[in-house]
Each structure stands twice: as C-alpha cells, then as structure tokens.
Design an enzyme around this catalytic site. Sequence first.
Site, short mmCIF file in Angstrom:
data_model
loop_
_atom_site.label_atom_id
_atom_site.label_comp_id
_atom_site.label_asym_id
_atom_site.label_seq_id
_atom_site.Cartn_x
_atom_site.Cartn_y
_atom_site.Cartn_z
NE ARG A 15 -88.26 -47.05 -41.02
CZ ARG A 15 -87.55 -47.58 -40.20
NH1 ARG A 15 -87.73 -47.94 -39.14
NH2 ARG A 15 -85.95 -47.79 -40.74
NE ARG A 27 -84.22 -44.67 -40.25
CZ ARG A 27 -84.05 -45.63 -39.46
NH1 ARG A 27 -84.67 -46.11 -38.57
NH2 ARG A 27 -82.77 -46.28 -39.60
NE ARG A 55 -79.87 -49.79 -43.37
CZ ARG A 55 -81.20 -49.41 -43.05
NH1 ARG A 55 -82.04 -48.72 -43.61
NH2 ARG A 55 -81.61 -49.97 -41.85
CE LYS A 86 -80.35 -57.20 -37.26
NZ LYS A 86 -80.75 -56.54 -38.53
NE ARG A 90 -75.24 -53.56 -38.90
CZ ARG A 90 -76.28 -52.98 -38.34
NH1 ARG A 90 -76.48 -53.17 -37.17
NH2 ARG A 90 -77.46 -52.67 -39.35
P1 AMP Z 1 -79.62 -50.66 -37.32
O1 AMP Z 1 -80.87 -49.77 -36.89
O2 AMP Z 1 -79.31 -51.76 -36.62
O3 AMP Z 1 -80.04 -51.02 -38.73
O4 AMP Z 1 -78.48 -49.72 -37.56
C1 AMP Z 1 -78.55 -48.55 -38.29
C2 AMP Z 1 -77.25 -47.86 -38.56
O5 AMP Z 1 -76.32 -47.93 -37.39
C3 AMP Z 1 -76.37 -48.88 -39.38
O6 AMP Z 1 -76.67 -49.01 -40.76
C4 AMP Z 1 -74.91 -48.54 -39.07
O7 AMP Z 1 -74.51 -47.27 -39.61
C5 AMP Z 1 -75.02 -48.22 -37.71
N1 AMP Z 1 -74.73 -49.59 -36.81
C6 AMP Z 1 -75.72 -50.10 -36.01
N2 AMP Z 1 -74.80 -51.22 -35.50
C7 AMP Z 1 -73.82 -51.28 -35.57
C8 AMP Z 1 -72.76 -51.97 -35.63
N3 AMP Z 1 -72.81 -53.21 -34.78
N4 AMP Z 1 -71.58 -51.79 -36.17
C9 AMP Z 1 -71.36 -50.67 -36.85
N5 AMP Z 1 -72.38 -49.92 -37.30
C10 AMP Z 1 -73.37 -50.06 -36.55
#
Ligand code: AMP
Length: 219
Positions: free
Chosen positions: A131, A164, A175, A17, A92
Amino acid sequence: MSNAKYLILLGAPGAGKGTQAGILREKFGLAHISSGDLFRENVSKQTPLGKLAKSYMDKGELVPDDVTIQMVMDRIARPDCAKGVVFDGFPRTAAQAKALDVALAKEGKKINAVLLVNVRDEVLVERLTARWTCPTCGSVYNRLSSPPKIEGKCDKDGSALTQRDDDKPATVKNRLTVYYTQTAPLIDFYRNAGTLRETDGEQSIEQVQAAIVKIVESL
Ligand code: AMP
C-alpha cells in the site's frame, strides 16, 4: 429477546477484516466498530488519546488495554449498537476479550460468533507492504492490485508516493509478531467458548464474504 448479532472478526493485520466487516455491516445492518479506525480518527483530530495512540501505532505496538477498552466501551454505549455489532481489530488481548464479555453480559448480550480469517504470513506481508499513498492528493495505490502507471509516482500529480509508517516492512513484521504473541491466544479462548468459526482468507473477497455470510445466517 432481541436477535441482534454480536460478531468478532479475528485475524492478523492484512487478513481483510476491515473489508469483510464493511460487507457485514451493510448486509446485516450491524454497527461496525474498528478500534484501528477509532484510533486513526483521534490521531487526525490530534486529541490527547490520538497523540498517545500514535506513539504505539507508528511502532506497530498495541495501544495499552485501559485506554483501548475505555474507547471501545464508550462506542458500544451508543444507540446504534443495540441492533448488533461487528467488531474489527478488537479484542486484541485476553484482557480486552474479557472486558468485552463482561460489558455484553451486563446488557444480557453475548458474542454469537468469532470469525477467524486465516491468511499465511507471506501473503499478509505482501498485502500490507504493497500500500502506497500520495502525500499531495491522498490517492491510495496498491502495488499488487491497483498500481500507479509509473512505479512510485502518483498518476494524478506525479508526486513521489510514500508508505504509511505502520505499513513499512519493519513495522509490518512487528505487527505480525505482536499479533502472534498477544492476539493469537484469543483463538483458543474463543474455541473453548464454542464460538470460533474459521474461514480461508486467501480466497477472493467475494468467496470469503460468501463463507462468512453463510456462517452468520446460520446463527
Ligand atoms: P488496525 O487498523 O486494526 O491494524 O490498527 C492499527 C493500530 O492501531 C494497531 O497496530 C495498534 O497500534 C492500534 N490498535 C488497533 N486496535 C487495537 C486494539 N484492540 N488494542 C490495541 N491497539 C490497537
């Protein structure tokens, strides 16, 4: 009537994405709103929001809706969003999706398309756990697409590479579980709204890009 486009990139973590959102931003002059990037910025600046978010992010859990929605609403209010937005990693949850619809409707706007990027689980796990980062110089490697010359060691300074926290296999699994339970229901939500468009995310970056650009140009 403005012809600004409001797009959502929907898909599991590791679907690509972020990569596609960056391309759409460039090509269509959209603002790119990544909730994950906004949280990571807050984490690195050690803000109160960052400290709260980190405790969820490290476990692969979602940050609670109220703070997430507030953070994104603050971002949407900035002037660059008037020319259109590509949302990446947001919404989300159903509550986030509804809050976004309400916020856009208040401005006489709506979501034009939800681009669902489909990638099978085994491919997602492989991508996410590949990664690795150098703790000394910050270089990022991918065991599959850009591996270091010597496994586990940084090319530049020889430091042992680290992963990470949220890319470790146990967290990646969580996740994905969180995605299927909390986020995947949005697929039907947007299908019913008539805005869902699907693409095969296992093609090359360029092929996915071409498919998505074609959809966006047809809007
Ligand atoms: P991402 O980089 O989009 O995979 O986001 C990394 C982490 O940030 C996720 O695993 C969540 O802990 C938090 N996060 C990102 N976007 C959201 C969202 N829309 N709602 C809740 N938590 C989020």
